[in-house]
Write an enzyme that holds these catalytic residues in place. Structure first.
Site, PDB file in Angstrom:
ATOM      1  N   TYR A 148      -6.864   6.129   2.431  1.00 53.06           N
ATOM      2  CA  TYR A 148      -6.097   5.058   3.370  1.00 53.06           C
ATOM      3  C   TYR A 148      -6.790   4.956   4.604  1.00 53.06           C
ATOM      4  O   TYR A 148      -6.674   3.455   4.621  1.00 53.06           O
ATOM      5  CB  TYR A 148      -4.775   5.891   3.609  1.00 53.06           C
ATOM      6  CG  TYR A 148      -3.743   5.107   4.225  1.00 53.06           C
ATOM      7  CD1 TYR A 148      -3.282   4.100   3.598  1.00 53.06           C
ATOM      8  CD2 TYR A 148      -3.199   5.504   5.608  1.00 53.06           C
ATOM      9  CE1 TYR A 148      -2.173   3.402   4.253  1.00 53.06           C
ATOM     10  CE2 TYR A 148      -2.402   4.664   6.167  1.00 53.06           C
ATOM     11  CZ  TYR A 148      -1.614   3.697   5.424  1.00 53.06           C
ATOM     12  OH  TYR A 148      -0.536   2.876   5.976  1.00 53.06           O
ATOM     13  N   ARG A 178       6.871  12.371   4.269  1.00 51.98           N
ATOM     14  CA  ARG A 178       7.056  12.374   5.702  1.00 51.98           C
ATOM     15  C   ARG A 178       7.799  12.912   6.562  1.00 51.98           C
ATOM     16  O   ARG A 178       8.969  13.435   5.956  1.00 51.98           O
ATOM     17  CB  ARG A 178       6.888  10.520   6.165  1.00 51.98           C
ATOM     18  CG  ARG A 178       5.605  10.044   5.663  1.00 51.98           C
ATOM     19  CD  ARG A 178       5.489   8.714   6.192  1.00 51.98           C
ATOM     20  NE  ARG A 178       6.095   7.882   5.115  1.00 51.98           N
ATOM     21  CZ  ARG A 178       5.876   6.595   5.188  1.00 51.98           C
ATOM     22  NH1 ARG A 178       4.934   5.971   6.021  1.00 51.98           N
ATOM     23  NH2 ARG A 178       6.763   5.807   4.285  1.00 51.98           N
ATOM     24  N   SER A 181       0.936  -1.311   0.050  1.00 51.60           N
ATOM     25  CA  SER A 181      -0.083   0.022   0.115  1.00 51.60           C
ATOM     26  C   SER A 181       0.998   1.207  -0.024  1.00 51.60           C
ATOM     27  O   SER A 181       1.920   1.248   0.761  1.00 51.60           O
ATOM     28  CB  SER A 181      -0.768   0.057   1.328  1.00 51.60           C
ATOM     29  OG  SER A 181      -1.724   1.145   1.067  1.00 51.60           O
TER      30      SER A 181
HETATM   31  N1  UDP Z   1       4.681  17.486   8.967  1.00 54.29           N
HETATM   32  C1  UDP Z   1       5.306  18.629   8.907  1.00 54.29           C
HETATM   33  N2  UDP Z   1       6.149  19.041   7.826  1.00 54.29           N
HETATM   34  C2  UDP Z   1       6.544  18.218   7.066  1.00 54.29           C
HETATM   35  C3  UDP Z   1       5.806  16.931   6.762  1.00 54.29           C
HETATM   36  C4  UDP Z   1       5.172  16.476   7.915  1.00 54.29           C
HETATM   37  O1  UDP Z   1       5.217  19.441   9.921  1.00 54.29           O
HETATM   38  O2  UDP Z   1       7.302  18.594   6.248  1.00 54.29           O
HETATM   39  C5  UDP Z   1       3.786  17.213   9.899  1.00 54.29           C
HETATM   40  C6  UDP Z   1       2.690  16.477   9.346  1.00 54.29           C
HETATM   41  O3  UDP Z   1       1.669  17.693   9.461  1.00 54.29           O
HETATM   42  C7  UDP Z   1       2.040  15.691  10.627  1.00 54.29           C
HETATM   43  C8  UDP Z   1       3.353  15.190  11.321  1.00 54.29           C
HETATM   44  O4  UDP Z   1       4.403  16.008  10.672  1.00 54.29           O
HETATM   45  O5  UDP Z   1       1.674  16.508  11.551  1.00 54.29           O
HETATM   46  C9  UDP Z   1       3.628  13.688  10.525  1.00 54.29           C
HETATM   47  O6  UDP Z   1       3.453  13.795   9.424  1.00 54.29           O
HETATM   48  P1  UDP Z   1       3.686  12.485   8.331  1.00 54.29           P
HETATM   49  O7  UDP Z   1       3.652  12.869   7.022  1.00 54.29           O
HETATM   50  O8  UDP Z   1       5.197  11.933   8.816  1.00 54.29           O
HETATM   51  O9  UDP Z   1       2.813  11.219   8.861  1.00 54.29           O
HETATM   52  P2  UDP Z   1       1.330  11.153   9.574  1.00 54.29           P
HETATM   53  O10 UDP Z   1       1.432  10.946  11.046  1.00 54.29           O
HETATM   54  O11 UDP Z   1       0.640  12.411   9.367  1.00 54.29           O
HETATM   55  O12 UDP Z   1       0.571  10.016   9.271  1.00 54.29           O
END
Ligand code: UDP
Length: 308
Positions: free
Chosen positions: A145, A186, A75
């Site tokens: 998702y 991420r 996925s």
């Molecule tokens: N995030 C951020 N800056 C980035 C990427 C992600 O502040 O460049 C934040 C995002 O908004 C979330 C957290 O980091 O609150 C984790 O994001 P990720 O995409 O790693 O995974 P999620 O936990 O949201 O599935």
């Protein structure tokens, strides 16, 4: 054992391939390579206990011979990826899980589903226990998702109850380590690479949203213990050291000794405000808990990104 890992060329899938090969098992990795990468398994080429099949798991699955265990990890899994591939994400969680369970039934194989903390959506309770039903916006951008994985869990339990398949469900919380894609969006690969490149760290919203981060070797150990157990109910696997994203950005700047500044960007729609696993069930039933400290895991991951 002969083990099929769908999504075997992905971040977690490829680490599972390594782990089971090291333990002396035979591994078949299946992947359609839309977010997985051949690079993740290139080092296994020529290993006679390893076989790679490039296939979309939503299509009919045919494998000759016995299969003892199916790990269904195919996925897209980063918010950026599943918003780029919304239909594929829905299909792999639904049709792909159906095909993988059908194969498990045919082969009389055990089955482990990679589920996610996203089944809890934007949770109204913190930490999240397995008996929390979640708070998901089914028509929001993350719904593709979240709902696919919720359906996958429902289908897995139905096959367990109705067809008596021996199934496991791992609810995987934020995990990081070598082989994540630099641009998968991420927060860990994003911040590490921004810090290494001297670019600003992009904190979404005011950075008060929380997460906790599990190092890949801890997760793989947990998955192994779950697979070897007889627990059919979902189990949370993740780290419980919760911090805000802003705190995390500051920590990373210290560790990398980077002079990057922090740049605030808009918070994505439905971004969960808090997330932290309650891992009591994993501790009690599997004797598992994460061991790798954030600093140590980050240093290893930074090193990997530096050399790649
Ligand atoms: N995030 C951020 N800056 C980035 C990427 C992600 O502040 O460049 C934040 C995002 O908004 C979330 C957290 O980091 O609150 C984790 O994001 P990720 O995409 O790693 O995974 P999620 O936990 O949201 O599935």
């Amino acid at each position: 054992m002969k083990i099929l890992i769908t999504g075997g060329a992905g971040f977690i899938g490829s680490h599972l391939c390594d782990y089971f090969l090291k333990k002396g098992h035979n591994v078949i990795a299946m992947d359609n390579l839309i977010t997985g990468k051949v690079d993740n398994i290139a080092h296994l080429a020529g290993n006679k206990h390893f076989h790679f099949i490039e296939q979309d798991v939503t299509e009919y699955l045919y494998l000759e011979g016995k299969v003892d265990y199916i790990f269904h990890f195919a996925s897209p899994a980063s918010p950026l990826d599943y918003q780029k591939y919304p239909i594929q994400t829905l299909k792999v969680g639904s049709l792909g899980t159906h095909k993988a369970l059908g194969l498990a039934r045919e082969k009389k194989a055990k089955f482990l589903l990679a589920s996610t903390s996203e089944v809890y959506g934007d949770p109204k309770v913190n930490p999240q226990k397995e008996d929390y039903w979640g708070n998901v916006n089914c028509i929001g951008p993350r719904g593709v998702y979240d709902e696919a994985k919720r359906f996958a869990e429902a289908l897995t339990m139905a096959y367990h109850r109705y067809h008596k398949i021996d199934t496991r469900i791992a609810r995987i919380f934020n995990t990081y380590g070598p082989r994540m894609r630099k641009n998968d969006g991420r927060v860990i690969p994003a911040f590490i690479n921004q810090a290494l490149d001297g670019k600003p760290l992009t904190v979404f919203g005011d950075g008060s949203q929380t997460r906790s981060f599990c190092y890949i070797s801890d997760l793989v150990e947990g998955l192994y213990k779950l697979a070897a157990s007889s627990v059919n109910e979902p189990i949370n696997l993740g780290n419980y050291d919760e911090m805000s994203i802003l705190q995390f950005a500051e920590e990373l700047l210290k560790i990398t000794k980077s002079k990057s500044r922090i740049l605030f960007k808009p918070l994505p729609v439905d971004d969960p405000k808090v997330r932290r696993p309650d891992v009591t069930r994993a501790k009690d039933l599997l004797g598992w808990q994460p061991k790798v400290k954030l600093r140590e895991g980050l240093l290893r991951t930074i090193e990997w990104f530096r050399s790649h």
